[in-house]
Write an enzyme that holds these catalytic residues in place. Sequence first.
Site, PDB file in Angstrom:
ATOM      1  N   GLY A 293     -24.743 -16.372 -22.018  1.00 34.30           N
ATOM      2  CA  GLY A 293     -25.327 -17.019 -20.848  1.00 34.30           C
ATOM      3  C   GLY A 293     -26.821 -17.200 -21.030  1.00 34.30           C
ATOM      4  N   ASN A 294     -27.531 -17.493 -19.970  1.00 35.23           N
ATOM      5  CA  ASN A 294     -28.985 -17.588 -20.038  1.00 35.23           C
ATOM      6  C   ASN A 294     -29.576 -17.166 -18.701  1.00 35.23           C
ATOM      7  OD1 ASN A 294     -29.361 -20.047 -18.299  1.00 35.23           O
ATOM      8  ND2 ASN A 294     -28.012 -20.895 -19.857  1.00 35.23           N
ATOM      9  N   LEU A 295     -30.909 -17.152 -18.630  1.00 32.47           N
ATOM     10  CA  LEU A 295     -31.585 -16.536 -17.487  1.00 32.47           C
ATOM     11  C   LEU A 295     -31.825 -17.488 -16.306  1.00 32.47           C
ATOM     12  CD1 LEU A 295     -34.221 -14.334 -19.358  1.00 32.47           C
ATOM     13  CD2 LEU A 295     -32.216 -13.564 -18.089  1.00 32.47           C
ATOM     14  N   SER A 296     -31.242 -18.682 -16.368  1.00 27.14           N
ATOM     15  CA  SER A 296     -31.479 -19.628 -15.259  1.00 27.14           C
ATOM     16  C   SER A 296     -31.005 -19.030 -13.924  1.00 27.14           C
ATOM     17  CB  SER A 296     -30.709 -20.920 -15.538  1.00 27.14           C
ATOM     18  OG  SER A 296     -30.668 -21.708 -14.382  1.00 27.14           O
TER      19      SER A 296
ATOM     20  N   ALA B 292     -29.004 -25.266 -16.715  1.00 27.76           N
ATOM     21  CA  ALA B 292     -29.318 -24.819 -18.079  1.00 27.76           C
ATOM     22  C   ALA B 292     -27.974 -24.649 -18.790  1.00 27.76           C
ATOM     23  CB  ALA B 292     -30.087 -23.509 -18.037  1.00 27.76           C
TER      24      ALA B 292
END
Length: 416
Positions: free
Chosen positions: A219-222, A286
């Site tokens: 995943g990512n930090l969005s 994102a």
Amino acid sequence: MEAPLAGKTVVLAVTGGIAAYKAVEVARLLKKLGARVLPVLTKNATKFVGPVTFSGITGEAVREDLWDAGVSGELHVLLAAEADLIAVVPATADSMARMASGRCDDLVTATLLCTQSPVLVAPAMHPQMWRHPATEHNTNLLRDRGTLFVGPVDGPVASGESGLGRMAEPSEIVSAIQRHIQARQALPASADQRDLLGKHVVVTAGPTHEPIDPVRFLGNLSSGKMGFAIAEAAARRGATVTLIAGPVHLATPAGVRRRDIVTARELHDAVFAERDTTDVLIMAAAVADFRPREAATQKIKKSDQDDGAPVLELVRNPDILTSVGASRTADQPRPTMLVGFALETGDDASVIAYARDKVRRKKCDLIVANRADQSLGKDDNRVFLVADRRDEVPIVSGPKSLVSSRILDIVVAALS
Ligand code: CTP
């Protein structure tokens, strides 16, 4: 200093559950913040708390009757129009069912059906009732229509049992009311124009999660805050808004239709399902560029790995923005306006250079470029607005609500 909610009107709709007594505290705290509080009680609510308590706390007449002969005009229409926000505290399972099905046979439901203001509900019921598929269905319907939810929370309920169904604390409900009213107030005056009326604006927001196995993902930090702010601003300007959201913990803005997705491929399908009716697509999500080639169906165990760690093979996800850009032709000019985002880690000059490249490569009309250190997870942002065929690059910084409204100014200008 002026009270934070001075000049604001909250219609406090109280429905018939034991937590109704806590609505008195909500009224008191709202008054303390300077709000005008107009209490509306259902017949069942009056069995739990007397109207005199509410009129004493708020200094306002308590309304109960749709057919109040003492009012000139239609009371539900007047209340609906006066509210900066309507809070349903507590919201029983029955009142949520009635809201979901559009009932309007008492003053509370008629006011709710009539309003264009945000509606916030604080559910309170036995955990079994909250878990019931009918309540779950009604909750999802209401969320999809933009109703804001606070709670319920886990804890003891009236029956003495414990579970998810207890109403959120009055202070938490009041904070949420204050946040929503102030967020709307933060929007600049131009956002009050309904210049997106009749337009279908699709906004994607948040990260995607790409499963590795049933318990792990890439995943990512969005945080999704930028996309949600754009969706809210577009709805305020009259657009029909579809918000396609990745896994985030944010309330749906009022009046916005929400679709939840998890993976990039689900996002791709959701965007294309809307494409033929989309006037403006704003890709603030994102999107994960890569996903594991295969997601394991069972949890990957350490003991299954001979040399200590598995090797993940990644494959490319579809580039949704590029696919939509490439699919626009003279026969299929949808969406009319295509806006992408670019999240970068370099300095200002390199961020602009990447954005110039992206706006051409992805065949979009505008790239909103931002730096990870100035945007990720934050309430504020600083963006570079890089338009196709324009040398000038406006820079906007401030709360995400303000940045949203500048982006929409460009969209509106381009559409006209
Ligand atoms: N995007 C997309 N599909 C992807 C990746 C990105 O639609 N698989 C969209 C994003 O929503 C964003 C824009 O493309 O609007 C730019 O995303 P970004 O990750 O910055 O661009 P990339 O083209 O993936 O370039 P790079 O990661 O190499 O910077």
